[in-house]
Design an enzyme around this catalytic site. Structure first.
Site, mmCIF file in Angstrom:
data_model
loop_
_atom_site.group_PDB
_atom_site.id
_atom_site.type_symbol
_atom_site.label_atom_id
_atom_site.label_comp_id
_atom_site.label_asym_id
_atom_site.label_seq_id
_atom_site.Cartn_x
_atom_site.Cartn_y
_atom_site.Cartn_z
ATOM 1 N N HIS A 1 4.959 -0.394 -7.741
ATOM 2 C CA HIS A 1 5.193 0.972 -7.268
ATOM 3 C C HIS A 1 5.452 0.954 -5.771
ATOM 4 O O HIS A 1 4.529 1.021 -4.954
ATOM 5 C CB HIS A 1 4.008 1.894 -7.573
ATOM 6 C CG HIS A 1 4.321 3.342 -7.393
ATOM 7 N ND1 HIS A 1 4.235 4.262 -8.414
ATOM 8 C CD2 HIS A 1 4.765 4.039 -6.307
ATOM 9 C CE1 HIS A 1 4.586 5.452 -7.967
ATOM 10 N NE2 HIS A 1 4.905 5.341 -6.665
ATOM 11 N N HIS B 1 8.505 2.244 -2.589
ATOM 12 C CA HIS B 1 9.647 3.084 -2.230
ATOM 13 C C HIS B 1 10.335 2.407 -1.040
ATOM 14 O O HIS B 1 9.970 2.654 0.109
ATOM 15 C CB HIS B 1 9.200 4.494 -1.864
ATOM 16 C CG HIS B 1 8.561 5.246 -2.989
ATOM 17 N ND1 HIS B 1 9.291 5.810 -4.014
ATOM 18 C CD2 HIS B 1 7.258 5.517 -3.260
ATOM 19 C CE1 HIS B 1 8.467 6.398 -4.864
ATOM 20 N NE2 HIS B 1 7.225 6.230 -4.428
ATOM 21 N N LYS C 1 11.985 7.415 -13.945
ATOM 22 C CA LYS C 1 10.772 7.974 -13.336
ATOM 23 C C LYS C 1 10.804 9.483 -13.516
ATOM 24 O O LYS C 1 11.821 10.136 -13.256
ATOM 25 C CB LYS C 1 10.734 7.619 -11.845
ATOM 26 C CG LYS C 1 9.651 8.332 -11.022
ATOM 27 C CD LYS C 1 8.280 7.705 -11.223
ATOM 28 C CE LYS C 1 7.254 8.346 -10.287
ATOM 29 N NZ LYS C 1 7.515 8.064 -8.860
ATOM 30 N N HIS D 1 4.732 9.978 -12.808
ATOM 31 C CA HIS D 1 3.796 10.358 -11.743
ATOM 32 C C HIS D 1 2.844 11.395 -12.328
ATOM 33 O O HIS D 1 3.281 12.438 -12.819
ATOM 34 C CB HIS D 1 4.595 10.940 -10.568
ATOM 35 C CG HIS D 1 3.776 11.743 -9.611
ATOM 36 N ND1 HIS D 1 3.341 11.249 -8.400
ATOM 37 C CD2 HIS D 1 3.317 13.020 -9.673
ATOM 38 C CE1 HIS D 1 2.658 12.174 -7.758
ATOM 39 N NE2 HIS D 1 2.626 13.265 -8.513
ATOM 40 N N HIS E 1 -0.489 6.330 -10.545
ATOM 41 C CA HIS E 1 -1.619 6.948 -9.842
ATOM 42 C C HIS E 1 -2.790 7.184 -10.808
ATOM 43 O O HIS E 1 -3.702 6.400 -10.859
ATOM 44 C CB HIS E 1 -1.235 8.230 -9.116
ATOM 45 C CG HIS E 1 0.066 8.167 -8.406
ATOM 46 N ND1 HIS E 1 0.354 7.194 -7.458
ATOM 47 C CD2 HIS E 1 1.193 8.925 -8.515
ATOM 48 C CE1 HIS E 1 1.588 7.374 -7.016
ATOM 49 N NE2 HIS E 1 2.112 8.402 -7.645
ATOM 50 N N ASP F 1 2.731 2.119 -3.203
ATOM 51 C CA ASP F 1 3.258 3.474 -2.960
ATOM 52 C C ASP F 1 3.222 3.883 -1.491
ATOM 53 O O ASP F 1 3.020 5.045 -1.174
ATOM 54 C CB ASP F 1 2.472 4.483 -3.806
ATOM 55 C CG ASP F 1 3.105 5.870 -3.833
ATOM 56 O OD1 ASP F 1 4.347 5.957 -3.723
ATOM 57 O OD2 ASP F 1 2.366 6.866 -3.946
#
Length: 402
Positions: free
Chosen positions: A61, A63, A184, A225, A245, A317
């Site tokens: 995870h 970005h 996602k 998410h 999460h 994340d």
């Protein structure tokens, strides 16, 4: 090109066992392991003198385009400027020992291709393109006073808004058309979004199931998410393969993970770093105030899932200047998990989630030759993985790259 590592202590994360052996890489793969291997002409030989070798780490995870914590502001950046930041971010991930990452929205086929072709340094990049979000959802970066949503065509945006079964089918198909390895979906509220609540559920069950149907039709899967138990459980019932999460999950969530053979990707380090540094790195004040709702619960959720037998995968994340904390997730998870279990989350479990079992996250012959040489025993001290200073060599595709 051939590389021979002599006198290594090879750690198999699947079993937790060490083997004293040599390891030879050829043509980007693990060619053979065993004692006293011969070195073909032209082979580079490194005597490790008993140093530990583990598979390259996997972060499921990330970005890589999130060069700022102000995700709404990111959409106005020049695509070329974002790409330059992404190259820097990916290079840092490789230096920290991550040889494969799964981008959880933002990256596209351009960055993935650039890495694969050697145009930029970085880990192998599996991408989903843009995350699917309902209007006013976690992927909708508009402030309350903004009416028009600009689905910016470049890699700077992390989300795309789609409402209704037909629209989400079309959006999922479009991301798959562009080569997405997974889809996602935003199934609950989030920290970095300006207009939703953490405890909201997002998308109807019909919409969630339609997205899952499209991914499965393409032999892909959906990552969702979700924070609260209600949001987590709805996503699992809809057929989502991984929950991102999950800080507020409950006992029923654990049952559903097992029933649906799904994965949990906790991201504890991002809440710690957002609380400490988020505002300094661009996180808007209203978003910073949301962090407390999930910060304290994450470790308890991880422990509940681990005790219940849920398959756990490593995720970080991080955003903006906080990417440097990527390895700290090892230390945080070590508060409730054994070191071997945390290492498995970043190797064999992650490889299973990504559909690359036997290819990555292992030292087995035939696997990609993505390896780390460590100064220290990670099973005795997770600090060996939490502190990149303990990484002596990063080996990618059989070449020493860091």
């Amino acid at each position: 090109m051939s590389l021979l590592l002599r006198h290594a202590l090879l750690l198999d994360p699947a079993t937790g066992e060490y083997t004293e052996a040599d390891l030879r890489c050829a043509d980007g793969r693990v060619a053979e392991t065993g004692p006293g291997l011969s070195a073909p002409d032209g082979t580079r030989v490194i005597d490790l003198a008993g140093a530990v070798v583990v598979p390259g780490l996997i972060d499921a995870h990330v970005h890589v385009t999130a060069a700022t914590a102000d995700l709404g502001g990111l959409t106005s950046w020049s695509p070329s400027y974002v790409a330059a930041h992404s190259a820097r971010i990916m290079g840092g991930m490789l230096d920290r020992g991550f040889t494969t990452v799964r981008d959880a929205s933002g990256a596209d086929y351009g960055l993935s291709d650039a890495q694969a072709e050697g145009l930029i340094r970085g880990p192998r990049l599996l991408f989903c393109g843009r995350a699917l979000s309902q209007t006013g959802g976690h992927g909708d970066s508009r402030a309350r006073g903004t009416r028009v949503h600009d689905d910016h065509p470049c890699c700077a945006g992390l989300g795309r808004v789609a409402d209704g079964v037909d629209a989400v089918r079309a959006a999922a198909r479009d991301e798959l058309r562009k080569g997405a390895h997974h889809i996602k979906v935003m199934a609950s509220g989030g920290v970095a979004s300006p207009t939703d609540r953490i405890d909201s559920t997002q998308y109807s069950m019909e919409e969630l199931r339609a997205i899952v149907d499209e991914a499965e039709a393409a032999n892909r899967y959906v990552a969702a998410h979700a924070y609260t138990a209600r949001a987590v459980n709805r996503a699992l019932e809809a057929g989502v393969r991984s929950i991102e999460h999950g800080n507020l999950l409950d006992d029923r969530s654990v049952e559903l993970f097992l029933e649906h053979d799904a994965y949990l990707v906790p991201t504890l380090v991002t809440y710690w770093s957002l609380k400490e540094e988020g505002v300094a790195h661009g996180l808007p004040e209203p978003s910073w105030r949301k962090v407390d709702a999930v910060l304290g619960a994450g470790l308890a959720a991880l422990e509940r899932a681990a005790v219940g037998g849920v398959r756990l995968v490593y995720g970080s994340d991080l955003l903006g200047g906080m990417h440097r904390h990527q390895n700290q997730e090892f230390r945080l998870r070590g508060e409730v998990q054994k070191p071997l279990d945390v290492l498995r989350a970043a190797t064999v479990n992650a490889a299973e989630l990504l559909g690359m079992t036997g290819e990555i996250g292992t030292l087995a012959e035939g696997a990609h030759a993505d390896l780390l040489v460590l100064d220290g025993d990670p099973l005795a001290d997770l600090g060996v993985l939490a502190d990149p200073g303990h990484i002596r060599h990063v080996i990618q595709a059989g070449a020493v790259v860091s």
